[in-house]
Design an enzyme around this catalytic site. Structure first.
Site, PDB file in Angstrom:
ATOM      1  N   ASP A  10       0.858  -1.186   0.000  1.00  0.00           N
ATOM      2  CA  ASP A  10       0.000   0.000   0.000  1.00  0.00           C
ATOM      3  C   ASP A  10       0.898   1.241   0.000  1.00  0.00           C
ATOM      4  OD1 ASP A  10      -2.120   1.687   0.286  1.00  0.00           O
ATOM      5  OD2 ASP A  10      -2.968   0.694   2.048  1.00  0.00           O
ATOM      6  N   ASP A 104      -3.101   2.813  -5.879  1.00  0.00           N
ATOM      7  CA  ASP A 104      -2.042   2.832  -4.876  1.00  0.00           C
ATOM      8  C   ASP A 104      -1.907   1.560  -4.053  1.00  0.00           C
ATOM      9  OD1 ASP A 104      -4.414   3.110  -3.534  1.00  0.00           O
ATOM     10  OD2 ASP A 104      -3.635   4.541  -2.085  1.00  0.00           O
ATOM     11  N   GLU A 105      -2.563   0.482  -4.453  1.00  0.00           N
ATOM     12  CA  GLU A 105      -2.348  -0.742  -3.680  1.00  0.00           C
ATOM     13  C   GLU A 105      -2.481  -1.989  -4.528  1.00  0.00           C
ATOM     14  OE1 GLU A 105      -5.840  -2.002  -0.984  1.00  0.00           O
ATOM     15  OE2 GLU A 105      -5.779   0.163  -0.845  1.00  0.00           O
TER      16      GLU A 105
END
Length: 351
Positions: A10, A104-105
């Site tokens: 993350d 973003d992850e």
DNA sequence: TCTGGGGTCCTTGGGCTG
DNA sequence: TCTGCAGCCCAAGGACCC
């Protein structure tokens, strides 16, 4: 560690961190990425801003009050997408099975790797060296443990847990910590006297049955025991696509609503056509000034993706609904998508 | 405090069909 | 022909996620 080994990576305060790369003079200051309108919400806040009680999804107006000295930046999604691609490219060089969740992850299937921890250390270091961005990592026997572990020590976290270690470590944590348990479910649990993950895991099923179905009870308790067998999947099938707009001021006139709807339909159809997608179900979404949300949908015999076809159905639905109060948000959606040979590889790439 | 935009999934309930 | 039932699809609302 059992046979399966899953990592969750993350990126730390991703949008803000990407902004700080091109605005280094803002480092160390409270920075907030949020929309600009009167009804905007916070997309990401730097850790300095979070100390003032500013957080994601909070109305920007409240964030300004809590932290007047914060620097507010408008989001630049094309830029974030490009940064995300830099990161994903590095990750894919190291691991084959990568499930992208947003910009973003990611989840990574590390099963079978001789040294999964060392692999993740290498990835995080390479991301930092190549992009200047930092990430937090959780490693566990399934996606649920990995996800909660990656959140546990943000930023720059690196947490490795077995299932039983996760149960022990988070036993006193609020149920909300578990992805899938949101505000409403947490509220209902609290009315039953269930406040922590440990309490949820060990509560008699009859207690939970007072507020939840048998199926949901089973589901919630298996979450609290960190049991999860979902696979890390590379291909996410896109089911629907939509466009919606929240008005700066509520709209009460029918002609204005119809004009906006037409514009949204054009935007949506342009995107669908560019991807070679069509859908059988056309729907509208209307949020009234009292924040009540209403949807109407119609499934057709054929798949459509032209402004004429989608627009006709959407307009009919809007007229049949006939909003009884001023409208705050209007949206249009096409679902039941079929792709003429163009299957979207990753949800994130279609954003 | 007053709540974006773009998604997925679940639940409930109704209608249709064999 | 009628009824009960299971299975499926669809619509609507809601919860949740990033």
């Amino acid at each position: 560690m059992s046979e399966r080994c899953v990592a969750h990576l993350d990126m730390d305060a991703f949008y803000v961190s990407v902004e700080l790369r091109r605005h280094p003079e803002l480092r160390g200051k409270p920075v907030v990425v949020s929309g600009t309108g009167p009804r905007a919400v916070v997309t990401t806040a730097s850790y300095e801003a979070r100390r003032f009680g500013v957080g994601s999804a909070m109305p920007a107006s409240l964030a300004r009050r809590r932290c007047p000295q914060a620097i507010f930046l408008a989001p630049d999604f094309p830029h974030y997408r490009a940064a995300s691609e830099e990161v994903m490219e590095i990750i894919r060089r190291h691991v084959d099975t990568v499930e992208v969740v947003g910009l973003d992850e990611v989840y990574l299937d590390l099963s079978g790797l001789p040294a999964p921890k060392a692999c993740m250390r290498r990835i995080v270091n390479e991301i930092r060296t190549a992009t200047g961005l930092t990430a937090s990592v959780g490693i566990g026997p399934n996606k649920l443990v990995a996800k909660v572990a990656s959140d546990a020590e943000k930023p720059h976290g690196f947490v490795v847990l077995t299932r039983s270690q996760a149960c022990e470590r988070f036993a006193e944590s609020p149920c909300r910590l578990i992805p899938g348990i949101g505000g409403k479910t947490d509220e209902r649990l609290q009315t039953l006297g269930v406040r922590t993950i440990g309490q949820l895991a060990t509560a008699p099923a009859e207690t939970l049955r007072a507020a939840f179905s048998a199926r949901t009870t089973l589901h919630l308790q298996s979450l609290a025991r960190f049991e999860h067998d979902g696979a890390v999947t590379q291909q996410r099938k896109v089911i629907s696509e939509s466009r919606e707009r929240t008005f700066d001021a509520d709209v009460a006139t029918v002609t204005e609503l119809e004009l906006v709807l037409e514009r949204l339909v054009r935007e949506l159809c342009t995107a669908l056509q560019a991807q070679g997608r069509r859908g059988r179900t056309v729907g509208i979404k209307v949020r009234l000034d009292d924040f009540s949300t209403h949807t109407r949908a119609r499934t057709l015999n054929v798949s459509v993706n032209t402004p004429a076809d989608v627009g006709r159905v959407a307009l009919e639905l809007l007229r049949e609904f006939g909003p009884s109060r001023p409208v705050r948000l209007l949206g249009v959606r096409v679902a039941g998508l079929s792709s003429g040979g163009v299957e979207t590889e990753q949800l994130a790439l279609a954003l």
